[in-house]
Motif scaffolding. Structure first.
Motif, short mmCIF file in Angstrom:
data_model
loop_
_atom_site.label_atom_id
_atom_site.label_comp_id
_atom_site.label_asym_id
_atom_site.label_seq_id
_atom_site.Cartn_x
_atom_site.Cartn_y
_atom_site.Cartn_z
N GLU A 46 16.36 -2.29 -5.64
CA GLU A 46 16.25 -1.17 -4.72
C GLU A 46 15.90 -1.63 -3.31
OE1 GLU A 46 16.92 1.94 -5.19
OE2 GLU A 46 17.33 1.85 -7.34
N LEU A 47 15.03 -2.63 -3.21
CA LEU A 47 14.63 -3.10 -1.89
C LEU A 47 15.78 -3.79 -1.15
CD1 LEU A 47 11.06 -4.57 -2.56
CD2 LEU A 47 11.63 -2.51 -1.30
N LEU A 48 16.58 -4.55 -1.88
CA LEU A 48 17.65 -5.33 -1.26
C LEU A 48 18.99 -4.61 -1.25
CD1 LEU A 48 16.81 -8.83 -2.78
CD2 LEU A 48 16.16 -7.91 -0.55
N SER A 49 19.01 -3.37 -1.66
CA SER A 49 20.26 -2.62 -1.67
C SER A 49 20.55 -1.96 -0.32
CB SER A 49 20.22 -1.54 -2.76
OG SER A 49 19.16 -0.61 -2.50
N GLY A 50 19.72 -2.19 0.65
CA GLY A 50 19.88 -1.58 1.96
C GLY A 50 18.68 -0.72 2.30
N GLY A 51 18.54 -0.42 3.58
CA GLY A 51 17.42 0.40 4.00
C GLY A 51 16.45 -0.37 4.87
N GLN A 52 15.25 0.16 4.96
CA GLN A 52 14.27 -0.39 5.90
C GLN A 52 13.83 -1.79 5.54
OE1 GLN A 52 10.74 1.99 6.24
NE2 GLN A 52 9.91 0.83 7.96
N VAL A 53 13.60 -2.08 4.27
CA VAL A 53 13.13 -3.40 3.87
C VAL A 53 14.19 -4.46 4.11
CG1 VAL A 53 12.29 -4.79 1.95
CG2 VAL A 53 11.52 -2.42 2.20
N VAL A 80 11.87 4.18 3.65
CA VAL A 80 12.89 5.22 3.62
C VAL A 80 13.99 4.83 2.63
CG1 VAL A 80 14.55 6.50 4.99
CG2 VAL A 80 12.37 5.82 6.00
N GLY A 81 14.38 5.78 1.77
CA GLY A 81 15.41 5.52 0.80
C GLY A 81 14.88 5.23 -0.59
N LEU A 82 13.57 4.94 -0.70
CA LEU A 82 12.97 4.64 -2.00
C LEU A 82 12.07 5.76 -2.50
CD1 LEU A 82 12.01 0.88 -1.57
CD2 LEU A 82 14.03 1.83 -2.65
N GLY A 83 11.84 6.76 -1.67
CA GLY A 83 10.92 7.83 -2.06
C GLY A 83 11.37 8.56 -3.29
N GLN A 84 12.67 8.92 -3.36
CA GLN A 84 13.17 9.65 -4.52
C GLN A 84 13.14 8.79 -5.77
OE1 GLN A 84 13.83 12.82 -4.33
NE2 GLN A 84 14.41 13.03 -6.49
N SER A 99 8.16 2.15 -9.68
CA SER A 99 6.76 2.40 -9.35
C SER A 99 6.48 1.98 -7.91
CB SER A 99 5.84 1.63 -10.31
OG SER A 99 4.50 1.71 -9.88
N GLY A 100 5.65 2.79 -7.23
CA GLY A 100 5.28 2.45 -5.86
C GLY A 100 4.52 1.14 -5.78
N LEU A 101 3.70 0.86 -6.80
CA LEU A 101 2.96 -0.40 -6.82
C LEU A 101 3.90 -1.58 -7.00
CD1 LEU A 101 0.19 -1.75 -6.78
CD2 LEU A 101 0.05 -1.41 -9.27
N ALA A 102 4.95 -1.42 -7.81
CA ALA A 102 5.93 -2.49 -7.99
C ALA A 102 6.66 -2.76 -6.68
CB ALA A 102 6.92 -2.11 -9.08
N VAL A 103 6.91 -1.71 -5.90
CA VAL A 103 7.56 -1.90 -4.60
C VAL A 103 6.67 -2.70 -3.67
CG1 VAL A 103 8.43 -0.69 -2.56
CG2 VAL A 103 8.94 0.20 -4.84
N GLN A 104 5.39 -2.37 -3.65
CA GLN A 104 4.45 -3.10 -2.81
C GLN A 104 4.39 -4.58 -3.19
OE1 GLN A 104 0.66 -1.16 -3.04
NE2 GLN A 104 1.43 0.79 -2.29
N MET A 105 4.28 -4.86 -4.47
CA MET A 105 4.21 -6.25 -4.91
C MET A 105 5.52 -6.99 -4.66
SD MET A 105 1.12 -6.47 -6.01
CE MET A 105 0.67 -5.18 -4.81
N ALA A 106 6.65 -6.30 -4.79
CA ALA A 106 7.94 -6.94 -4.54
C ALA A 106 8.09 -7.32 -3.07
CB ALA A 106 9.07 -6.02 -4.97
N VAL A 107 7.62 -6.46 -2.17
CA VAL A 107 7.67 -6.79 -0.75
C VAL A 107 6.77 -7.98 -0.45
CG1 VAL A 107 7.23 -5.94 1.57
CG2 VAL A 107 8.26 -4.44 -0.11
N MET A 108 5.61 -8.05 -1.11
CA MET A 108 4.73 -9.22 -0.94
C MET A 108 5.43 -10.51 -1.38
SD MET A 108 0.94 -7.99 -2.13
CE MET A 108 0.08 -6.66 -1.32
N VAL A 109 6.13 -10.44 -2.50
CA VAL A 109 6.83 -11.63 -3.00
C VAL A 109 7.92 -12.04 -2.02
CG1 VAL A 109 8.29 -12.54 -4.83
CG2 VAL A 109 6.29 -11.15 -5.40
N LEU A 110 8.66 -11.08 -1.49
CA LEU A 110 9.70 -11.39 -0.52
C LEU A 110 9.12 -12.00 0.75
CD1 LEU A 110 12.01 -8.25 -0.82
CD2 LEU A 110 12.40 -10.52 -1.76
#
Length: 309
Positions: free
Chosen positions: A82-89, A259-263, A271-282
């Protein structure tokens, strides 16, 4: 042993003839060192393990664990997809990569040129420029004058504001200068006799001999640009121009889902926590991948440059 030769064997209670740090380590000392190093590695790697496992966990696993996940179960790559499919991240990651590559190349080139000029005793204004640079290590203009200067130059809301205000480190210049001064002057003099100019000498002789210290300085600049967030928060107002570190701050501190991951977080398996940890790893991954390849140059490059400076 004859009667005329005294017994020079040292009793167990006597002081050792050499300093303690020159004595071979005992088994207890080796065991203690191994234990301390093992605990240190666990203290460093365990939080990283939690971050990686949580980023790979599903929403159900994180809910059952009550937050951070220690034991991996039902691993999935949905957060990274989801993070690497496009969007703000994705856009922020591209901004960070572009700023890091451009800034590192520019800063390294300027530092090498400046250090080489200062390492030549007969260069024009050598002493005055060196003293001016060293003065900046002890005295700074401050945040407000720096911001006014950037604003006056029209660099606000531009990517140059992420590079130019912190483009050169005087410490790195001094380390490079110390290493350059350690190069035998006979090599440079022989090149001058053959008709080589300063730029040719720098490119053909000085840089090939200084690859270890240049690699270390380049890593310092790259890590600095990749980890920088303050300049972006100060000089940029457009959220679409923010680098990855600023997006990570929004995720961790402000709890703002990109933006784009809220839905996907509200109604999907993400999970929102998984998104946070994934951004940390990146954010940590590039430094963790590049550092081992430059580590071998630290002793030869950084220490030699510092000692000879």
């Amino acid at each position: 042993m004859t009667a005329a030769t005294p017994d020079r064997r040292r009793p167990w209670w006597a002081a050792p003839p050499r300093p303690a740090w020159e004595e071979p380590p005992s088994r207890a000392g080796l065991a203690a060192k191994g234990t301390v190093l093992t605990l240190a590695c666990i203290a460093v790697l365990f939080p990283l393990w939690i971050v990686v496992v949580t980023s790979l966990s599903s929403k159900k696993t994180i809910t059952e664990a009550g937050g951070l996940v220690v034991v991996p179960r039902d691993l999935t790559l949905i957060a990274y997809q989801e993070l690497l499919s496009g969007g703000q991240v994705t856009r922020a990651a591209l901004v960070s990569v572009g700023v890091t590559l451009t800034g590192t190349l520019f800063s390294t080139a300027v530092s090498v040129l400046c250090a080489y000029g200062l390492s030549r005793p007969g260069s024009v204004g050598h002493r005055a420029i060196l003293l001016t640079l060293m003065a900046t290590l002890f005295f700074g203009a401050g945040l407000i004058p720096t911001y006014l200067l950037v604003q006056t130059l029209g660099l606000t809301d531009t990517y140059l504001a992420l590079i130019l205000p912190s483009a050169v480190s005087v410490f790195n210049i001094l380390v490079l200068r110390g290493f350059f001064m350690g190069i035998p002057p006979e090599l440079i003099d022989s090149a001058r006799i053959d008709g080589a100019g300063d730029l040719r000498i720098l490119w053909r002789i000085v840089i090939p001999l200084s690859r270890p210290v240049i690699a270390v300085i380049t890593l310092f600049y790259a890590v600095g640009y990749w980890s920088a967030w303050f300049n972006a928060s100060l000089y940029l107002s457009d959220q679409n121009m923010m680098p990855l570190q600023n997006v990570l701050i929004q995720l961790v501190q402000k709890q703002e889902i990109p933006v784009g991951l809220g839905q996907a977080v509200k109604a999907g398996p993400l999970s929102g926590l998984a998104v946070q940890m994934a951004v940390m790893v990146l954010a940590l991954l590039p430094v963790a991948v590049v550092s081992p390849f430059v580590q071998k140059h630290f002793k030869k490059g950084m220490l030699t440059g510092a000692v000879k400076g």
